[in-house]
Design an enzyme around this catalytic site. Structure first.
Site, PDB file in Angstrom:
ATOM      1  N   GLU A   1      38.656  18.754 -24.627  1.00 20.45           N
ATOM      2  CA  GLU A   1      38.281  17.389 -24.999  1.00 20.45           C
ATOM      3  C   GLU A   1      38.335  16.513 -23.756  1.00 20.45           C
ATOM      4  O   GLU A   1      39.384  16.395 -23.120  1.00 20.45           O
ATOM      5  CB  GLU A   1      39.219  16.831 -26.076  1.00 20.45           C
ATOM      6  CG  GLU A   1      38.759  15.450 -26.565  1.00 20.45           C
ATOM      7  CD  GLU A   1      39.696  14.782 -27.572  1.00 20.45           C
ATOM      8  OE1 GLU A   1      39.245  13.821 -28.219  1.00 20.45           O
ATOM      9  OE2 GLU A   1      40.858  15.213 -27.707  1.00 20.45           O
TER      10      GLU A   1
ATOM     11  N   ASP B   1      42.503  13.769 -19.610  1.00 21.18           N
ATOM     12  CA  ASP B   1      42.372  12.326 -19.471  1.00 21.18           C
ATOM     13  C   ASP B   1      42.745  11.934 -18.044  1.00 21.18           C
ATOM     14  O   ASP B   1      43.425  12.691 -17.344  1.00 21.18           O
ATOM     15  CB  ASP B   1      43.223  11.563 -20.491  1.00 21.18           C
ATOM     16  CG  ASP B   1      42.496  10.303 -20.967  1.00 21.18           C
ATOM     17  OD1 ASP B   1      42.054  10.240 -22.134  1.00 21.18           O
ATOM     18  OD2 ASP B   1      42.319   9.395 -20.130  1.00 21.18           O
TER      19      ASP B   1
ATOM     20  N   ASP C   1      34.149   5.799 -23.745  1.00 13.71           N
ATOM     21  CA  ASP C   1      33.819   4.411 -23.409  1.00 13.71           C
ATOM     22  C   ASP C   1      32.298   4.218 -23.423  1.00 13.71           C
ATOM     23  O   ASP C   1      31.579   4.948 -22.749  1.00 13.71           O
ATOM     24  CB  ASP C   1      34.377   4.117 -22.008  1.00 13.71           C
ATOM     25  CG  ASP C   1      34.406   2.634 -21.709  1.00 13.71           C
ATOM     26  OD1 ASP C   1      33.485   1.918 -22.160  1.00 13.71           O
ATOM     27  OD2 ASP C   1      35.349   2.189 -21.033  1.00 13.71           O
TER      28      ASP C   1
ATOM     29  N   LYS D   1      26.897  -2.061 -20.438  1.00 11.14           N
ATOM     30  CA  LYS D   1      26.000  -2.667 -19.436  1.00 11.14           C
ATOM     31  C   LYS D   1      25.128  -1.605 -18.772  1.00 11.14           C
ATOM     32  O   LYS D   1      25.613  -0.546 -18.388  1.00 11.14           O
ATOM     33  CB  LYS D   1      26.820  -3.402 -18.383  1.00 11.14           C
ATOM     34  CG  LYS D   1      27.423  -4.682 -18.917  1.00 11.14           C
ATOM     35  CD  LYS D   1      28.196  -5.437 -17.864  1.00 11.14           C
ATOM     36  CE  LYS D   1      28.883  -6.629 -18.500  1.00 11.14           C
ATOM     37  NZ  LYS D   1      29.945  -7.186 -17.648  1.00 11.14           N
TER      38      LYS D   1
ATOM     39  N   ASP E   1      31.714   5.586 -32.330  1.00 14.04           N
ATOM     40  CA  ASP E   1      31.443   4.488 -33.254  1.00 14.04           C
ATOM     41  C   ASP E   1      30.439   3.520 -32.637  1.00 14.04           C
ATOM     42  O   ASP E   1      30.102   2.515 -33.268  1.00 14.04           O
ATOM     43  CB  ASP E   1      32.731   3.722 -33.559  1.00 14.04           C
ATOM     44  CG  ASP E   1      33.303   3.100 -32.293  1.00 14.04           C
ATOM     45  OD1 ASP E   1      33.596   3.859 -31.350  1.00 14.04           O
ATOM     46  OD2 ASP E   1      33.452   1.879 -32.227  1.00 14.04           O
TER      47      ASP E   1
ATOM     48  N   THR F   1      40.083  11.350 -34.954  1.00 14.05           N
ATOM     49  CA  THR F   1      40.974  10.801 -33.927  1.00 14.05           C
ATOM     50  C   THR F   1      41.700   9.594 -34.513  1.00 14.05           C
ATOM     51  O   THR F   1      41.340   9.102 -35.584  1.00 14.05           O
ATOM     52  CB  THR F   1      40.193  10.357 -32.682  1.00 14.05           C
ATOM     53  OG1 THR F   1      39.437   9.194 -33.011  1.00 14.05           O
ATOM     54  CG2 THR F   1      39.240  11.449 -32.211  1.00 14.05           C
ATOM     55  N   GLU F   2      42.717   9.060 -33.781  1.00 11.93           N
ATOM     56  CA  GLU F   2      43.426   7.851 -34.238  1.00 11.93           C
ATOM     57  C   GLU F   2      42.421   6.719 -34.455  1.00 11.93           C
ATOM     58  O   GLU F   2      42.425   6.022 -35.473  1.00 11.93           O
ATOM     59  CB  GLU F   2      44.422   7.342 -33.174  1.00 11.93           C
ATOM     60  CG  GLU F   2      45.631   8.182 -32.937  1.00 11.93           C
ATOM     61  CD  GLU F   2      45.428   9.148 -31.777  1.00 11.93           C
ATOM     62  OE1 GLU F   2      44.286   9.334 -31.341  1.00 11.93           O
ATOM     63  OE2 GLU F   2      46.437   9.731 -31.335  1.00 11.93           O
ATOM     64  N   TYR F   3      41.606   6.562 -33.441  1.00 10.04           N
ATOM     65  CA  TYR F   3      40.580   5.546 -33.380  1.00 10.04           C
ATOM     66  C   TYR F   3      39.637   5.628 -34.583  1.00 10.04           C
ATOM     67  O   TYR F   3      39.334   4.640 -35.239  1.00 10.04           O
ATOM     68  CB  TYR F   3      39.806   5.837 -32.104  1.00 10.04           C
ATOM     69  CG  TYR F   3      39.037   4.701 -31.552  1.00 10.04           C
ATOM     70  CD1 TYR F   3      39.677   3.662 -30.885  1.00 10.04           C
ATOM     71  CD2 TYR F   3      37.651   4.684 -31.647  1.00 10.04           C
ATOM     72  CE1 TYR F   3      38.953   2.623 -30.343  1.00 10.04           C
ATOM     73  CE2 TYR F   3      36.921   3.648 -31.118  1.00 10.04           C
ATOM     74  CZ  TYR F   3      37.573   2.618 -30.469  1.00 10.04           C
ATOM     75  OH  TYR F   3      36.844   1.596 -29.936  1.00 10.04           O
ATOM     76  N   GLU F   4      39.223   6.840 -34.868  1.00  5.64           N
ATOM     77  CA  GLU F   4      38.275   7.103 -35.945  1.00  5.64           C
ATOM     78  C   GLU F   4      38.852   6.692 -37.308  1.00  5.64           C
ATOM     79  O   GLU F   4      38.156   6.079 -38.126  1.00  5.64           O
ATOM     80  CB  GLU F   4      37.951   8.592 -35.948  1.00  5.64           C
ATOM     81  CG  GLU F   4      36.838   9.027 -36.882  1.00  5.64           C
ATOM     82  CD  GLU F   4      36.468  10.479 -36.620  1.00  5.64           C
ATOM     83  OE1 GLU F   4      37.041  11.090 -35.682  1.00  5.64           O
ATOM     84  OE2 GLU F   4      35.619  10.996 -37.348  1.00  5.64           O
TER      85      GLU F   4
END
Lengths: 236, 236
Positions: free
Chosen positions: B44, B69, B126, B130, B162, B200-203
């Site tokens: 990942e 990461d 991310d 821009k 997302d 994921t946590e975010y999801e």
């Protein structure tokens, strides 16, 4: 009453043989002859009231357009719209690069010969959201197989919808058929109305409400694909 | 203060050499050796706090996972989470099929050998909205070229976000590279949380708020593509 109404529609359509084609099957393989030239032929399947195909035929005189729908009432209204778009033509005047044809797309292979078309537009087709109706969606693989037959080496499909679920289905359908996509857009007018891409009546309403329009182009013909790949290789 | 804090993080990571890889470059081409077996390796990129990669490593003991990461603080938290997910292991215990590695993905080719990986997960990268930052998006074609090198013949990329704009960009990026997509989803959890796909946590936060998650799988390896095409031909 209803019968008389429909009879009236049919009579109106029959009065306009230079614009309206009631028996598309009779022209299979002979559309170039019908238009009297060998310009590329672009067809909109499910043209509705015909704003899109009319406006396209005004903007691009060197392309022949055929608007197809299965409802005669829509054909009548599209014919009216087309005459207005071309500066208010009378019923007995023809539009050299436009035909409106009555056809159920189940029988599309009876209407077009192998390689007869250069582009197919699918704009806001019925999403048929129920799974058991998936085969009716105009991007179902059974339809795609037919489109692949009647498109030529420069053939493309331009697909536009406001239905997220139909778009999702269609992307997978194109991918599963091994068709290459280009210019995929999940919110076509995000940066303001795209004037270069003629909007349909339906589309204008949706954009007004701030709803996203989904769109993509699908490369079907070998030469269209080769040119696309060549362009991607060029330095930007 | 800040320095001491960071120093503390680094010391914590150094205490866990069996789980945390601080110098991933030293293992290029030797990850199978590191894990002590020839199981497939799934990585990942941008694991964040590591919920996804930890849970995957619990569910699939026959697959080796690497969470990558570039932030050491995230690595520290991911290590904690991983030990919890595996039943509350102590800091000196290793997890046989999991490694957490510190790496800036710009240098991903220094960390993995050609064909060393079977799958790359990109979860909620991310979006870099821009235009001038487009090259930083993890689905930019320059990154894709690198992924295509380090993935093996069964190689796939599983991509989830997302961000509508990042998904749009990515679909075009995959298509432009000639990569075949599968299971494209514009609203992954539309019919309820997909328990088969570890969120994921975010999801989980986003799904709670009813926001759509976009996802697709990309077939990179020849054998993965062949198998996919073969399956599509089978009667359903």
């Amino acid at each position: 009453m209803r019968l008389r109404g429909r009879k009236g529609i049919r009579e109106s359509l029959e009065r306009q043989p230079d614009l309206v084609v009631l028996d598309g099957k009779s022209l299979k393989g002979r559309w170039a002859e019908y238009f009297g030239n060998t310009n590329p032929i672009h067809v909109e399947f499910g043209m509705g009231k015909g704003r899109f195909v009319s406006e396209q035929s005004v903007r691009n005189p060197d392309i022949n357009y055929i608007g197809v729908d299965m409802y005669d009432e829509l054909l009548r209204r599209a014919a009216e719209k087309a005459r207005l778009a071309h500066g208010g033509l009378a019923e007995d005047e023809s539009i050299p690069n436009l035909a409106l044809a009555l056809c159920n797309l189940e029988y599309v292979l009876d209407m077009f010969e192998t390689g007869e078309l250069e582009r197919i537009y699918l704009n806001f087709s019925d999403p048929w959201p129920k799974k058991r109706h998936a085969r009716r969606r105009l991007t179902h693989h059974e339809f795609l197989r037919k489109y692949m037959l009647i498109l030529n080496d420069w053939g493309e499909i331009h697909f536009k919808t406001d239905s997220m679920s139909l778009f999702e289905f269609s992307l997978n359908s194109f991918a599963d058929m091994g068709l290459r996509m280009r210019n995929i857009s999940l919110n076509l007018h995000a940066e303001g109305l795209r004037e270069d891409l003629v909007p349909t009546e339906y589309e204008l309403k949706f954009v007004d409400r701030g709803m996203p329009i989904y769109r993509c182009e699908v490369l079907v013909g070998k030469l269209a694909l080769e040119e696309h790949v060549q362009r991607l290789k060029e330095p930007q």
